[in-house]
Scaffold this active site. Structure first.
Site, mmCIF file in Angstrom:
data_model
loop_
_atom_site.group_PDB
_atom_site.id
_atom_site.type_symbol
_atom_site.label_atom_id
_atom_site.label_comp_id
_atom_site.label_asym_id
_atom_site.label_seq_id
_atom_site.Cartn_x
_atom_site.Cartn_y
_atom_site.Cartn_z
ATOM 1 N N GLU A 37 -5.147 -8.725 0.683
ATOM 2 C CA GLU A 37 -5.793 -8.430 1.969
ATOM 3 C C GLU A 37 -7.268 -8.202 1.737
ATOM 4 O O GLU A 37 -7.655 -7.479 0.807
ATOM 5 C CB GLU A 37 -5.256 -7.124 2.596
ATOM 6 C CG GLU A 37 -3.909 -7.229 3.228
ATOM 7 C CD GLU A 37 -3.464 -5.906 3.853
ATOM 8 O OE1 GLU A 37 -4.326 -5.109 4.301
ATOM 9 O OE2 GLU A 37 -2.253 -5.685 3.880
ATOM 10 N N GLU A 64 0.810 -1.219 0.000
ATOM 11 C CA GLU A 64 0.000 0.000 0.000
ATOM 12 C C GLU A 64 0.844 1.269 0.000
ATOM 13 O O GLU A 64 0.811 2.048 0.970
ATOM 14 C CB GLU A 64 -0.959 -0.005 1.202
ATOM 15 C CG GLU A 64 -1.919 -1.181 1.181
ATOM 16 C CD GLU A 64 -2.914 -1.183 2.341
ATOM 17 O OE1 GLU A 64 -2.827 -0.317 3.225
ATOM 18 O OE2 GLU A 64 -3.786 -2.070 2.366
HETATM 19 O O1 IFM Z 1 -4.014 -3.236 9.071
HETATM 20 C C1 IFM Z 1 -4.001 -2.717 7.781
HETATM 21 C C2 IFM Z 1 -2.823 -3.256 7.008
HETATM 22 O O2 IFM Z 1 -1.614 -3.004 7.635
HETATM 23 C C3 IFM Z 1 -2.773 -2.622 5.644
HETATM 24 N N1 IFM Z 1 -4.043 -2.744 4.974
HETATM 25 C C4 IFM Z 1 -5.223 -2.379 5.694
HETATM 26 C C5 IFM Z 1 -5.259 -3.057 7.041
HETATM 27 C C6 IFM Z 1 -6.532 -2.657 7.800
HETATM 28 O O3 IFM Z 1 -6.557 -1.276 7.985
#
Ligand code: IFM
Length: 435
Positions: free
Chosen positions: A342, A159
């Site tokens: 994710e 990210e």
């Molecule tokens: O916890 C975070 C992660 O580190 C990166 N993506 C989003 C998740 C939830 O906010």
């Protein structure tokens, strides 16, 4: 196309490991020590203590029957000052983690950078400075030479929008800077770091992970703001990686433009992190939207308008958004394999079963609907290869501290004892059924 979706779970070093083993400081240690930076005043110094509980975590993964585990390497654990030789003890931790996964038949999927920049590199200017990208390439090479005999699939960054625009635009993430110019510079140097890092790992299957969102204007007056939000949130990364250009919202910089040919085509696969759509509308009277505005320089005055039902992050639940972002990427880069690296939700976790474990039916419904959306995108032709749940464990949720629980395994905040939730058992059954 592979016949079966690879299923796994994900975590990140600063959120779970703790500082055990003498991990050197990162920008998140410094930021978390700033009064008011973290909602509950906590930090990642112990987190889930995964550094000391490696075998327990490995056994939880084996109990799930996952195909893959996505974790991140802590750069300051591997290279304490961010430059020079790697620390063998730091590498040894990851080597044991990789061996433990392989022994259990689980594919390791490491990410090299999930936001914990070694503090000395921040002191030298951090991501707004080009040299940080060169340091990242050296770090990538060190990690790859230590683990590349056993790990094939790597992600360079997690990210980069958050690292650039939450870290340097709104300042709600480390290093807590509020300067749009610094944010755009950081964004470019992160992309450059990814490209140089991928080049420093010959033979590896190297991708990068972006958090993508459908961006929807609430009304026609917000179409322009929504376009800018979309360009900074999604287009900046997708255009640079797959078309070798930056969208209009990115200020022109000739030095940056000269790097674009190197960045274009540098991702062998793309990780898509998806949680929610973004609805762009009027600024909210309570000022809640202000940090979001600064994270999207140039979008003007607007607010985000999630529609219920919401998670405890106040994020709208909409599984069709996952399908949309996967199809969008597939339309731009049809041959690039996609992993949902994710997906998950924070919920109150207030209901318990008679055995005391959390009965998180809301999380199960969220995961089930999003997994189905990933399958729909795949059936429609998007090259989706995997789906990884965020997160294996309740962990340190950045500026929210420990107030948000995303785990399918509960972690007792006092003892760090782990207890699987109903969602853990659901995922295990889902994986078994798919086999
Ligand atoms: O916890 C975070 C992660 O580190 C990166 N993506 C989003 C998740 C939830 O906010």
């Amino acid at each position: 196309m592979n016949d079966r979706l690879l299923i796994g779970t994900a975590t990140a070093a600063y959120q779970v490991e703790g500082a055990g083993g003498g991990r050197a400081p990162s920008i998140w240690d410094t930021f978390a020590a700033r009064p008011g930076a973290i909602l509950d005043g906590s930090d990642g110094s112990v987190a889930c203590d995964s550094y000391h509980r490696l075998d327990e975590d490995l056994d939880l993964l084996a109990g799930l029957g996952v195909d893959a585990y996505r974790f991140s390497l802590s750069w300051p654990r591997v290279q304490p000052t961010g430059r020079g030789s790697a620390d063998p003890a730091g590498l040894d931790y990851y080597s044991r983690l990789v061996d433990g996964l392989l022994d259990r038949g689980i594919a390791p999927m490491p990410t090299l950078y999930h936001w914990d920049l070694p503090q000395p590199l921040q002191d030298a200017g951090g991501w707004p400075v080009r040299d940080t990208a060169l340091r990242f390439a050296d770090y990538a090479q060190a990690a790859h030479s230590a683990l590349g005999d056993r790990v094939t699939r790597w992600a360079t960054l997690n990210e980069p929008w958050c690292a650039a625009f939450l870290g340097h635009g709104s300042g709600v993430h480390a290093p807590g800077i509020r300067d749009a110019t610094a944010a755009f510079r950081a964004a470019h140097h992160l992309l450059l770091a990814h490209a140089l890092g991928a080049r420093a790992m010959p033979g590896a299957d190297t991708g990068v992970v972006c958090n993508l969102y459908p961006v929807l204007p609430e009304s026609p007056e917000f179409a322009a703001a929504a376009r800018t939000v979309d360009e900074i949130q999604n287009g900046l990364w997708l255009d640079a990686l797959f078309a070798g250009r930056y969208p209009e919202a990115v200020p022109r910089d000739d030095a940056h433009a000269a790097d674009l040919p190197l960045i274009r085509g540098s991702a062998a696969w793309l990780g898509v992190n998806y949680y929610t759509p973004l609805r762009v509308g009027p600024a909210l009277p309570d000022g809640r939207s202000v940090p979001d505005q600064r994270a999207y320089p140039g979008a003007g005055d607007f607010g985000l308008h999630p529609r219920g039902p919401l998670t405890t992050m106040a994020w709208e639940v909409d599984a069709t958004g996952l399908e949309q972002v996967l199809l969008r990427v597939a339309a731009i880069a049809p041959d690039v394999p996609l992993y949902v690296t994710e997906n998950g939700a924070a919920y109150p976790d207030a209901r318990r079963l008679p055995d005391g474990s959390v009965d998180d039916q809301d999380r199960i419904a969220y995961l089930r609907s999003h997994l189905a959306a990933a399958e729909r995108a795949r059936a429609a032709g998007a090259p989706v290869r995997g789906y990884l749940v965020w997160s294996l464990l309740d962990n340190f949720e950045w500026a929210y501290g420990y107030t948000q629980t995303f785990g399918i395994v509960e972690v007792d905040p006092a003892t760090r004892d782990r207890r699987p939730k109903a969602s853990y058992r659901w995922l295990a059954a889902e994986i078994a059924a798919r086999r």
